[in-house]
Design an enzyme around this catalytic site. Structure first.
Site, PDB file in Angstrom:
ATOM      1  N   PRO A 120       0.758  -1.019  -0.065  1.00 56.66           N
ATOM      2  CA  PRO A 120      -0.129   0.164  -0.142  1.00 56.66           C
ATOM      3  C   PRO A 120       0.952   1.448   0.149  1.00 56.66           C
ATOM      4  O   PRO A 120       1.907   1.270   0.723  1.00 56.66           O
ATOM      5  CB  PRO A 120      -0.816  -0.187   1.202  1.00 56.66           C
ATOM      6  CG  PRO A 120      -0.204  -1.348   2.052  1.00 56.66           C
ATOM      7  CD  PRO A 120       0.666  -1.978   1.186  1.00 56.66           C
ATOM      8  N   VAL A 121       0.383   2.133  -0.774  1.00 57.13           N
ATOM      9  CA  VAL A 121       1.256   3.724  -0.818  1.00 57.13           C
ATOM     10  C   VAL A 121       1.222   4.356   0.429  1.00 57.13           C
ATOM     11  O   VAL A 121      -0.155   4.359   0.881  1.00 57.13           O
ATOM     12  CB  VAL A 121       0.401   4.267  -2.320  1.00 57.13           C
ATOM     13  CG1 VAL A 121       1.264   5.648  -2.396  1.00 57.13           C
ATOM     14  CG2 VAL A 121       0.793   3.766  -3.462  1.00 57.13           C
ATOM     15  N   ALA A 129      10.421   2.990  -2.106  1.00 57.04           N
ATOM     16  CA  ALA A 129      11.475   2.358  -2.208  1.00 57.04           C
ATOM     17  C   ALA A 129      11.579   1.057  -2.841  1.00 57.04           C
ATOM     18  O   ALA A 129      12.526   0.787  -3.767  1.00 57.04           O
ATOM     19  CB  ALA A 129      12.193   2.037  -0.963  1.00 57.04           C
ATOM     20  N   ALA A 130      10.710   0.271  -2.729  1.00 54.67           N
ATOM     21  CA  ALA A 130      10.468  -1.210  -3.351  1.00 54.67           C
ATOM     22  C   ALA A 130      10.326  -0.924  -5.043  1.00 54.67           C
ATOM     23  O   ALA A 130      10.962  -1.504  -5.770  1.00 54.67           O
ATOM     24  CB  ALA A 130       9.321  -1.908  -2.779  1.00 54.67           C
ATOM     25  N   ASP A 171      15.168   3.211   4.421  1.00 47.11           N
ATOM     26  CA  ASP A 171      13.887   2.313   3.676  1.00 47.11           C
ATOM     27  C   ASP A 171      14.758   1.675   2.339  1.00 47.11           C
ATOM     28  O   ASP A 171      14.557   0.283   2.068  1.00 47.11           O
ATOM     29  CB  ASP A 171      12.970   3.133   2.941  1.00 47.11           C
ATOM     30  CG  ASP A 171      12.117   3.603   4.158  1.00 47.11           C
ATOM     31  OD1 ASP A 171      12.334   3.464   5.394  1.00 47.11           O
ATOM     32  OD2 ASP A 171      11.035   4.202   3.938  1.00 47.11           O
TER      33      ASP A 171
HETATM   34  C1  MEV Z   1      10.481   5.997   7.093  1.00 44.97           C
HETATM   35  O1  MEV Z   1      10.004   4.529   6.725  1.00 44.97           O
HETATM   36  C2  MEV Z   1      11.296   5.970   8.423  1.00 44.97           C
HETATM   37  C3  MEV Z   1      11.534   7.615   8.691  1.00 44.97           C
HETATM   38  O2  MEV Z   1      12.465   7.402   9.941  1.00 44.97           O
HETATM   39  C4  MEV Z   1      12.012   8.415   7.675  1.00 44.97           C
HETATM   40  C5  MEV Z   1      13.514   8.071   7.245  1.00 44.97           C
HETATM   41  O3  MEV Z   1      14.329   7.201   8.020  1.00 44.97           O
HETATM   42  O4  MEV Z   1      13.869   8.586   6.006  1.00 44.97           O
HETATM   43  C6  MEV Z   1      10.387   8.195   9.400  1.00 44.97           C
END
Ligand code: MEV
Length: 332
Positions: A120-121, A129-130, A171
């Site tokens: 899910p977006v 990232a995926a 990510d």
């Molecule tokens: C996003 O999955 C995680 C955060 O810490 C942002 C990041 O690390 O870039 C909220």
């Protein structure tokens, strides 16, 4: 035809504080993934079909900083594949470039690129990232320009800046390596070991919440009182370090309290929401060892650590409390 895929991810500990240099732990979630296929096309140009984001377009009709278009432009640039448009950024800091890059006097490759994602977006599961990693892998293989994981990761980090503004890089790293990652911004990647497998239930609020916004809001808080927030980030960093030790020694039952503490600090950062808090509470009441939001917050997903035999009960409790979907995943 060439295909490639990349998994989703969850952050176990340390989101947000990781943007400020503290450690965080993340794992891949293979139950959800982005899949890309590339076919030679008889129509002129590069055609992109991504039904999940309602995209059916010719590459040239998209702004060059559209995240999917940017992946393609940047890839064509670094691989010196002839192209018509410059890359979205002339300063692709992280991308290891070989050669000067193509500047478009050759023939445009005619391609059909199909992107399907079950992630899910804007839900904290790493969909952006995926898609980037799967797309780069597919392009690299289809256009015969091999890239190492390190190069793919650096490439994806550049694109993450379009999604997130000031991403830590966690990510793209966990999605690229598809392994449990202990991540500190700017430091070499560490893959952590899992001493004894444990079970996580992921609960989706169904509310999409762009990470860019919650990251920007935490930055405003930090700018308003750096001493206070540095202290909070330190506490989160300590939790992540302790969690790593407990995971590596197989003491996963001791992780629950750390999750609860991490959730309380995320609440203080204002990145939780009534829906996330409701799911976290419901999981704890149904016997979860601990629970917290995961990712950018405000919506998206939360996670609960459970005894394997309790996973179904926690899953049902999450659905009764409003979760749109749940995923049970084993961390091994
Ligand atoms: C996003 O999955 C995680 C955060 O810490 C942002 C990041 O690390 O870039 C909220």
């Amino acid at each position: 035809m060439t295909t490639a895929s990349a998994p989703g991810k969850i952050i176990l500990f340390g989101e947000h504080a990781v943007v400020y240099g503290r450690p965080a732990l993340a794992i891949p979630v293979t139950q959800v993934h982005a899949d890309v296929e590339i076919l030679a096309s008889t129509s002129t140009g590069i055609w992109i079909h991504a039904p999940g984001v309602h995209l059916q377009a010719d590459l040239n009709s998209l702004p060059s900083d559209h995240p999917i278009a940017a992946v393609i432009h940047n890839f064509l640039f670094i691989s010196r594949t002839p192209l018509h448009l410059p890359p979205f950024s002339q300063k692709m800091g992280g991308v290891p470039r070989r050669g000067e890059g193509g500047q478009g006097d050759g023939k445009f490759p005619n391609l059909q690129i199909n992107i399907h994602s079950s992630i899910p977006v804007a839900s904290g599961l790493g969909s952006g990232a995926a898609v980037t990693v799967a797309l780069v892998r597919a392009l690299s293989s289809h256009l015969n320009y091999p890239m190492t994981d390190e190069e793919i990761n650096a490439f994806a980090y550049d694109i993450e800046k379009l999604h997130h503004g000031t991403p830590s890089g966690i990510d793209n790293t966990v999605v690229t390596y598809a392994k449990p990652v202990y991540f500190v911004k700017g430091q070499p990647i560490e893959i952590f070991k899992v001493g004894a497998p444990f079970t996580i239930v992921i609960g989706d609020t169904g509310i999409s919440a762009p990470t860019k916004e919650s990251v920007a809001d935490v930055r405003k808080l930090w700018e308003g009182d750096k001493a206070k927030w540095e202290g909070v980030f330190d506490q989160v960093g300590e939790i992540a370090k302790k969690a790593r030790t407990r995971i590596e020694t197989g003491d996963w039952r001791l992780l629950g309290e750390l999750m609860n503490q991490n959730h309380a600090l995320l609440q203080e950062m204002t990145v939780s929401s009534p829906e996330l808090d409701r799911l976290v509470e419901a999981a704890r009441k149904a016997g979860a060892v601990g629970a917290k939001l995961s990712g950018g917050g405000r919506g998206g997903n939360m996670i609960a650590l459970v005894q394997p035999e309790n996973a179904d009960e926690v899953s049902s409790a999450l659905k009764s409390a409003g979760a749109k979907n749940t995923i049970v995943t084993q961390v091994t």
